[in-house]
Every structure is written in C-alpha cells, then in structure tokens.
Design an enzyme around this catalytic site. Sequence first.
Site, short mmCIF file in Angstrom:
data_model
loop_
_atom_site.label_atom_id
_atom_site.label_comp_id
_atom_site.label_asym_id
_atom_site.label_seq_id
_atom_site.Cartn_x
_atom_site.Cartn_y
_atom_site.Cartn_z
N GLY A 1 0.83 -1.21 0.00
CA GLY A 1 0.00 0.00 0.00
C GLY A 1 0.86 1.25 0.00
O GLY A 1 1.84 1.32 0.74
N ARG B 1 1.27 -5.06 -5.97
CA ARG B 1 1.30 -6.32 -5.23
C ARG B 1 1.78 -7.36 -6.24
O ARG B 1 1.45 -7.29 -7.43
CB ARG B 1 -0.06 -6.62 -4.66
CG ARG B 1 -0.44 -5.47 -3.69
CD ARG B 1 -1.43 -5.81 -2.64
NE ARG B 1 -1.22 -5.00 -1.45
CZ ARG B 1 -1.83 -3.84 -1.18
NH1 ARG B 1 -2.65 -3.30 -2.04
NH2 ARG B 1 -1.59 -3.21 -0.05
N ASP C 1 3.95 -4.37 6.37
CA ASP C 1 4.11 -5.71 6.92
C ASP C 1 4.38 -6.79 5.85
O ASP C 1 5.34 -7.56 5.94
CB ASP C 1 2.78 -5.98 7.63
CG ASP C 1 2.78 -7.24 8.41
OD1 ASP C 1 3.60 -7.33 9.33
OD2 ASP C 1 1.98 -8.13 8.08
N THR D 1 3.78 2.79 5.77
CA THR D 1 2.36 2.40 5.82
C THR D 1 1.60 3.39 6.69
O THR D 1 2.10 3.82 7.72
CB THR D 1 2.16 0.98 6.38
OG1 THR D 1 0.79 0.80 6.74
CG2 THR D 1 2.98 0.69 7.63
N ASP E 1 -0.87 2.63 8.39
CA ASP E 1 -1.51 1.88 9.48
C ASP E 1 -0.76 1.96 10.83
O ASP E 1 -1.34 1.67 11.87
CB ASP E 1 -1.67 0.40 9.10
CG ASP E 1 -2.44 0.22 7.80
OD1 ASP E 1 -3.27 1.08 7.51
OD2 ASP E 1 -2.19 -0.77 7.09
N ASP F 1 1.30 -0.08 11.99
CA ASP F 1 1.14 -1.38 12.66
C ASP F 1 2.41 -2.23 12.68
O ASP F 1 2.33 -3.44 12.80
CB ASP F 1 0.00 -2.18 11.99
CG ASP F 1 0.27 -2.44 10.52
OD1 ASP F 1 1.18 -1.81 9.95
OD2 ASP F 1 -0.45 -3.27 9.93
N ARG G 1 -6.01 -1.72 8.96
CA ARG G 1 -5.76 -3.15 8.79
C ARG G 1 -5.55 -3.86 10.14
O ARG G 1 -4.45 -4.26 10.50
CB ARG G 1 -4.55 -3.37 7.88
CG ARG G 1 -4.56 -4.80 7.37
CD ARG G 1 -3.74 -4.98 6.14
NE ARG G 1 -2.36 -4.61 6.32
CZ ARG G 1 -1.42 -4.90 5.45
NH1 ARG G 1 -1.70 -5.56 4.38
NH2 ARG G 1 -0.19 -4.53 5.67
P1 ADP Z 1 2.12 -4.17 2.60
O1 ADP Z 1 3.60 -4.14 2.42
O2 ADP Z 1 1.50 -2.81 2.47
O3 ADP Z 1 1.73 -4.89 3.87
P2 ADP Z 1 1.18 -6.49 1.01
O4 ADP Z 1 0.76 -7.28 2.19
O5 ADP Z 1 0.26 -6.43 -0.15
O6 ADP Z 1 1.48 -4.96 1.36
O7 ADP Z 1 2.58 -7.08 0.49
C1 ADP Z 1 3.25 -6.50 -0.60
C2 ADP Z 1 3.95 -7.57 -1.41
O8 ADP Z 1 4.96 -8.21 -0.62
C3 ADP Z 1 3.08 -8.72 -1.90
O9 ADP Z 1 2.36 -8.40 -3.07
C4 ADP Z 1 4.11 -9.78 -2.17
O10 ADP Z 1 4.75 -9.58 -3.42
C5 ADP Z 1 5.14 -9.54 -1.07
N1 ADP Z 1 4.91 -10.50 0.03
C6 ADP Z 1 4.01 -10.44 1.03
N2 ADP Z 1 4.05 -11.54 1.83
C7 ADP Z 1 5.01 -12.34 1.30
C8 ADP Z 1 5.56 -13.62 1.65
N3 ADP Z 1 5.11 -14.31 2.70
N4 ADP Z 1 6.57 -14.12 0.86
C9 ADP Z 1 7.02 -13.43 -0.20
N5 ADP Z 1 6.54 -12.23 -0.57
C10 ADP Z 1 5.56 -11.67 0.15
#
Ligand code: ADP
Length: 326
Positions: free
Chosen positions: A14, A75, A106, A129, A131, A133, A175
């Site tokens: 995000g 993503r 996260d 972020t 959030d 968090d 979130r």
């Molecule tokens: P944020 O960083 O805002 O929490 P997301 O949860 O959408 O956003 O995560 C962003 C990207 O990080 C995902 O689209 C994916 O490419 C990568 N990612 C998230 N979790 C994993 C994981 N367990 N293993 C590998 N890549 C991950």
Amino acid sequence: MAKIKTIGLLTSGGDAPGMNAAIRAVTRSAIYNGFKVKGIYRGYKGLVTDEIVDFKTQNVSNIIQHGGTILKTARCKEFTAFEGRQQAYDNMRKHDIDALVVIGGDGSLTGAREFAAEFDVPIVGLPGTIDNDLYGTDHTIGYDTALNTVMWCVDRIRDTAGSHERLFFIEVMGRNAGFLALNGAIASGAEAAIIPEISTEVDQLAELIQNGFRKSKNSSIVLVAESPITGGAMGLAERVRKEFPQYDVRVTILGHLQRGGSPTARDRILASRMGAAAIDALLEGQRNVMIGDANDEIVLVPFGRAIHKSKPIDPSLVEILRRLSI
Ligand code: ADP
C-alpha cells in the site's frame, strides 16, 4: 561479505504519503556515500519483470512534497513463490545490485525477509504504511499524514452531525490496528473509538450505549477501525438501527482519501531520517533489519520482530479518550 557498490530501491504494498521523501533520502544518502542507485519500479513486480533504471540525484528532485510514490507500487503474486524470487535475484545480478532498500508495510517486509534468507541478499526495510502497525517503531512513514487527514475529515463531518443531531460512525483504515481510529478520535474530539485491540475483550458498542454516551450530547461521532473484529462502521450502524432505533445513524467510510495528500512535515522528516539511516545501516554491515524510531531515536529492528510481534495500543490513550468524551 562482498563490498556493496550498488543499491536497489523499491516501494511495495500500500502506498503511503512520505514514500517519496524516503526515496529521495535513500537515493541522495547513497550517492553521497559513493554508492550507485537503481530504482526498481512497481515493487517486487519490477524486480521480477526487470523494470530497473539508474537513479541519479535529479531523479528525486522536487518530489518530497508529493504523496504516493514515483517508483509506483504493486502487489506481486509471483514473488510469493520461489520461482518468482529466483527471477528477482537473477535480475538483481544482471543489474549488479548488491543490496536492497525496501519501503513498505508488513507484507513487503515479510517478502524481504523470505528473499534475504534464501538468496543471501542484504536488505534494509523502511516502515512505509499509514496503518502504523509495525512493531519496533513508534511511527511509520505516512501515519502522521493519514492521521491529520482523518482529523480534517472528522472536523467537517462534525459540522453536519451537529446540525442534524445525528450519530455518525466513521470508518478509518488500519488493517486490524486501531492507531488511526484511537488517535484520530482524540485529535478530532470524537466521542469514542471502536478498535480491534479492545473489541475482542468487550462489546464496545453495548458499553458505550449503556454508559449513556449521548446523555449530554445531541450528536456523536464514533471512529471505527476497519476490521472484521470491530464489524466495521456498516456493521455497527446496522446493529444500532435494530437495537436503538431512536438514533438517527449515518456512516462515512473515509477509504482511500486517507492514503493521499502532501506529507506532513513530521512524515517528511521521519522519512528523511529513516532513509539516511538505511544507508548508514548498510555501511555498517547491517542486514535484514527495519529502521525504526523509538523515543525519537533511530533504532534497528530485526525483520522477524517487526513483522511477528504485534504493536500494542497505549492504554492511557484509551483512558484519555474516555475521560474527555463525557
Ligand atoms: P504491505 O507491504 O503494504 O503490507 P502487502 O501485504 O500487499 O502490502 O505485500 C506486498 C507484497 O509483498 C506482496 O504483493 C508480495 O509480493 C510480497 N509478500 C508479502 N508476503 C510475502 C511472503 N510471505 N513471501 C514473499 N513475498 C511476500
């Protein structure tokens, strides 16, 4: 460990206001210290699909004041599988990238941790972020701007809530974390915040109504953190309509409004400090840590802690809100 010469930089997940200030700080600190910088577009997606360009100081001119991220964000499903990460690593080698700086939340830091463990890549994360968090940092980049946006919106809704003598539920992002809802409620003088950290323990809505939260008031504003645990603003409004039909209830969901806008001074300064700290950390040979701020000091937080430990809400803030909304 081989000497780092080139640093790859990406924003992921995000978007958050202040990401551009962080991009600027990382790029300029890196160049200042003699590193080359490669900008990677669209987060891990650009690493997998090879959207990687040289970044000079001019690439980050005139961006500190803008929300969003000039590197774009995305993503990336491919990166969650080993084959995708292998492709990402091959592209890193192709561009002679020795280390990564990842700005994201996260999920992005979870991906960074996975990648670093498999391919022996030094990575430093910046918490980007709205959030707030991530454990181990008092503030994340973007949170202060989002909080100010929430306050600004609630101020305006209060005008109409007061004129019509209504009960408003205003849903904010987070979130599964109540930082924006709780601090947004304090900053805007709202009557209550319904947050997931407390929702599991008590029925906050029933408690509010039992305590006669509208006895001395004609209108009320309750901030609700988006989360299946709170039920969201829609869910709570539905309940009130059924259980307390005497109230004139309205719902506003602030949604993506909270993500945009020019970052506050506080976010720009935090992003600038954290961006510089990321390069200092790589110079010191640190790897697989997130830059945090604790009591206004820069700290290094291992990825595992930042991701897996949940950051607690300060209970004194819950008490302050309760006291000030009589
Ligand atoms: P944020 O960083 O805002 O929490 P997301 O949860 O959408 O956003 O995560 C962003 C990207 O990080 C995902 O689209 C994916 O490419 C990568 N990612 C998230 N979790 C994993 C994981 N367990 N293993 C590998 N890549 C991950």
